[in-house]
Design an enzyme around this catalytic site. Sequence first.
Site, PDB file in Angstrom:
ATOM      1  N   ARG A  93       1.194  -1.154   0.188  1.00 17.30           N
ATOM      2  CA  ARG A  93      -0.208  -0.056   0.014  1.00 17.30           C
ATOM      3  C   ARG A  93       1.197   1.895   0.101  1.00 17.30           C
ATOM      4  NH1 ARG A  93      -2.885  -2.385   4.759  1.00 17.30           N
ATOM      5  NH2 ARG A  93      -1.196  -3.448   4.772  1.00 17.30           N
ATOM      6  N   SER A 131      -7.517  -3.573   7.194  1.00 12.23           N
ATOM      7  CA  SER A 131      -8.577  -4.735   8.491  1.00 12.23           C
ATOM      8  C   SER A 131      -8.835  -3.698   9.541  1.00 12.23           C
ATOM      9  CB  SER A 131      -7.912  -6.295   8.703  1.00 12.23           C
ATOM     10  OG  SER A 131      -7.927  -6.847   7.153  1.00 12.23           O
TER      11      SER A 131
HETATM   12  P1  ADP Z   1      -0.815 -10.090   7.174  1.00 13.23           P
HETATM   13  O1  ADP Z   1      -0.818 -10.410   8.767  1.00 13.23           O
HETATM   14  O2  ADP Z   1       0.036 -11.160   6.314  1.00 13.23           O
HETATM   15  O3  ADP Z   1       0.313  -8.491   7.103  1.00 13.23           O
HETATM   16  P2  ADP Z   1      -3.292  -8.969   5.736  1.00 13.23           P
HETATM   17  O4  ADP Z   1      -4.613  -9.279   5.841  1.00 13.23           O
HETATM   18  O5  ADP Z   1      -3.852  -7.564   6.641  1.00 13.23           O
HETATM   19  O6  ADP Z   1      -2.261 -10.008   6.395  1.00 13.23           O
HETATM   20  O7  ADP Z   1      -3.278  -8.492   4.342  1.00 13.23           O
HETATM   21  C1  ADP Z   1      -2.321  -9.664   3.421  1.00 13.23           C
HETATM   22  C2  ADP Z   1      -1.622  -8.837   2.672  1.00 13.23           C
HETATM   23  O8  ADP Z   1      -2.669  -8.358   1.927  1.00 13.23           O
HETATM   24  C3  ADP Z   1      -0.978  -7.832   2.945  1.00 13.23           C
HETATM   25  O9  ADP Z   1       0.512  -8.126   1.938  1.00 13.23           O
HETATM   26  C4  ADP Z   1      -1.140  -6.262   2.944  1.00 13.23           C
HETATM   27  O10 ADP Z   1       0.011  -5.722   2.596  1.00 13.23           O
HETATM   28  C5  ADP Z   1      -2.120  -6.306   1.682  1.00 13.23           C
HETATM   29  N1  ADP Z   1      -3.146  -6.170   1.525  1.00 13.23           N
HETATM   30  C6  ADP Z   1      -3.983  -5.280   3.202  1.00 13.23           C
HETATM   31  N2  ADP Z   1      -4.559  -4.453   2.681  1.00 13.23           N
HETATM   32  C7  ADP Z   1      -4.555  -4.123   1.454  1.00 13.23           C
HETATM   33  C8  ADP Z   1      -5.014  -3.112   0.418  1.00 13.23           C
HETATM   34  N3  ADP Z   1      -6.182  -2.432   1.020  1.00 13.23           N
HETATM   35  N4  ADP Z   1      -4.952  -3.329  -0.764  1.00 13.23           N
HETATM   36  C9  ADP Z   1      -3.653  -3.820  -1.545  1.00 13.23           C
HETATM   37  N5  ADP Z   1      -3.153  -5.239  -0.476  1.00 13.23           N
HETATM   38  C10 ADP Z   1      -3.690  -4.598   0.677  1.00 13.23           C
END
Ligand code: ADP
Length: 172
Positions: A93, A131
């Site tokens: 992001r 999230s």
């Molecule tokens: P983690 O605990 O592995 O960070 P997340 O569910 O928060 O798990 O995120 C999973 C993946 O999705 C990560 O690579 C994160 O950077 C990506 N991600 C989260 N939100 C977004 C978004 N709004 N747009 C693009 N990628 C995202």
Amino acid sequence: MQVTAIYPGTFDPMTRGHIDVATRSSKMFDDVILGVADNPSPSKKPFFDTDERVAMAKAILKDLPNVHVRPFSGLLVKYAEEVNAKVIVRGLRAISDFDYEVQIAGVNRHLQPDVETVFIAAAQDYTFLSSSIVKELAMLDGDYSDFVHPLVIAEFKRKLAARSAAKEGNNP
Ligand code: ADP
């Protein structure tokens, strides 16, 4: 050559940013395994159980036939090996994601040089979306309908109602 990618994350809950990365990945690779972490880092205590996160992701992504939602635990590179995935997909992001993501990619490459990490830049509309933001809005009764699939809103309502009913039960 058939290429399977794994897109790992906590998905607590899945946002439109995640959906966008999963959709774009599904066009780049033959198969995408969306790995829902059963044991995310200790600093993260998921609001939704693993089963709930998996069920939501499955329902939301049901129209992408080459995306397979699976829970996983343990070391990501080991799981990648198990499912024969040669690519790890992560979303980027902002600069704030960069340091951590590059560090993890370096460690994973050290552990398993045959697995390549590929970064997908977040869509402009979702660069601020996480999230955690969604959870905060849900708890504070803010409008987050632009950020998630309607099913996620229904699940929040169900779970928050169950929580407050349990609290009331404890404090008659
Ligand atoms: P983690 O605990 O592995 O960070 P997340 O569910 O928060 O798990 O995120 C999973 C993946 O999705 C990560 O690579 C994160 O950077 C990506 N991600 C989260 N939100 C977004 C978004 N709004 N747009 C693009 N990628 C995202």
